[in-house]
Design a protein around this motif. Structure first.
Motif, short mmCIF file in Angstrom:
data_model
loop_
_atom_site.label_atom_id
_atom_site.label_comp_id
_atom_site.label_asym_id
_atom_site.label_seq_id
_atom_site.Cartn_x
_atom_site.Cartn_y
_atom_site.Cartn_z
N ASP A 153 -9.00 7.01 4.50
CA ASP A 153 -9.01 5.95 3.50
C ASP A 153 -8.39 4.71 4.10
O ASP A 153 -7.33 4.79 4.72
N GLY B 183 -17.79 1.25 2.07
CA GLY B 183 -16.83 0.15 2.25
C GLY B 183 -17.36 -0.84 3.27
O GLY B 183 -18.47 -0.70 3.75
N LEU B 184 -16.57 -1.82 3.52
CA LEU B 184 -15.32 -2.25 2.98
C LEU B 184 -15.60 -3.12 1.75
O LEU B 184 -16.20 -4.19 1.88
N VAL C 145 -4.14 1.15 -3.56
CA VAL C 145 -4.70 -0.01 -2.85
C VAL C 145 -4.61 -1.21 -3.79
O VAL C 145 -5.26 -1.20 -4.85
N TYR D 51 -11.07 7.94 -8.22
CA TYR D 51 -10.10 6.85 -8.20
C TYR D 51 -10.07 6.09 -9.52
O TYR D 51 -11.11 5.93 -10.16
N TRP E 47 -4.57 -3.82 8.49
CA TRP E 47 -5.17 -2.71 7.76
C TRP E 47 -4.34 -1.45 7.96
O TRP E 47 -3.60 -1.33 8.94
N TYR F 121 -14.66 -4.83 -2.31
CA TYR F 121 -13.68 -5.48 -3.19
C TYR F 121 -14.42 -5.96 -4.43
O TYR F 121 -15.67 -6.04 -4.43
N ALA G 95 -7.37 0.46 3.79
CA ALA G 95 -7.10 -0.73 2.97
C ALA G 95 -6.85 -1.89 3.91
O ALA G 95 -6.09 -1.76 4.89
N VAL H 185 -6.52 6.16 -5.35
CA VAL H 185 -7.59 6.96 -4.76
C VAL H 185 -7.10 8.36 -4.40
O VAL H 185 -6.00 8.51 -3.84
N HIS I 99 -11.33 -2.15 0.41
CA HIS I 99 -11.14 -0.69 0.41
C HIS I 99 -12.40 -0.02 0.93
O HIS I 99 -13.52 -0.44 0.62
N LYS J 132 -6.57 0.05 -6.97
CA LYS J 132 -7.22 1.37 -6.97
C LYS J 132 -6.20 2.44 -6.62
O LYS J 132 -5.38 2.26 -5.72
N VAL K 71 0.87 -1.19 0.00
CA VAL K 71 0.00 0.00 0.00
C VAL K 71 0.90 1.23 0.00
O VAL K 71 1.77 1.37 0.88
#
Ligand code: T46
Length: 191
Positions: free
Chosen positions: A83, A60-61, A113, A132, A98, A63, A85, A74, A119, A72, A11
């Motif tokens: 934000d 979110g979260l 991400v 994004y 995370w 996928y 991940a 962003v 995300h 992604k 990340v």
């Protein structure tokens, strides 16, 4: 362009240069060559843009399952977000870890991400707009979610959950213990 690996190294926090003058500023918000020069080679195929009217809106979260898993990139065009991940690649050393990073329109920070991550973001101002890039097209069938407040993952969103605005879909998302992980076998070496 600055690139900073986060606590989960795949990340990346990316801060493009801004060239200010008496009119304001200019920035290349994405450059394939500058990304490649930093070893970040992603063939983005779609731009997304969302507006969240209320502060503490949480999207979110989320996928997309393989073969529509998305990397992604962003950024925030207006307002601020936290934000997040989450690594859901079972063979990864950072499985279920995370990272949470504040992205702001004011500074133009971006978060990369990778595929195999959940995300989500929480808006920290009203009328926050998030842009994004993704490297796989949207697939409603591959679209999935886990509850933002899942206790196994334990994301600290920093606000009282009672104040959070979420969609019905996100409210109905499963918890991790009820979830069938589509990234089984993933370690992080996937293309
Ligand atoms: C994501 C997406 C959605 N849509 C349609 C499907 C729905 O009719 C409507 C709203 O979709 P959704 O409620 O899934 O939008 P978000 O809650 O902002 O979801 C996104 O938010 C989190 C933060 C993400 O990382 C994902 O990109 C994505 O899951 O847009 C499309 O037509 N194309 C798309 O790529």
């Amino acid at each position: 362009m600055q690139v900073e690996a986060q606590a989960i190294p795949e990340v990346k926090l990316i801060i493009p240069a801004r060239f200010g003058d008496s009119r304001g500023w200019f920035s290349e918000t994405w450059s394939a060559s500058r990304m490649a020069a930093n070893g970040l080679n992603h063939d983005f195929v779609q731009d997304n843009h969302s507006l969240s009217a209320q502060i503490y809106t949480l999207r979110g979260l989320h996928y997309q399952a393989p073969p529509f898993a998305q990397t992604k990139l962003v950024r925030v065009a207006s307002g601020r977000v936290l934000d997040v991940a989450v690594d859901v690649r079972p063979k990864s050393e950072t499985f279920l870890k995370w990272v949470a990073v504040e992205l702001t329109a004011a500074a133009g920070e971006q978060l990369l991400v990778p595929k195999g991550f959940l995300h989500g973001f929480l808006t920290l101002e009203p009328r926050t707009e998030v842009l994004y890039k993704v490297d796989a097209p949207y697939s409603g069938e591959a679209d999935g979610a886990i509850r933002f407040d899942d206790p196994t993952i334990g994301v600290d969103w920093g606000v009282d959950p009672a104040n959070i605005v979420i969609s019905e879909k996100d409210a109905a998302a499963p918890y991790f213990t009820d979830w069938s992980n589509p990234f089984e076998g993933w370690s992080g070496d996937e293309p």
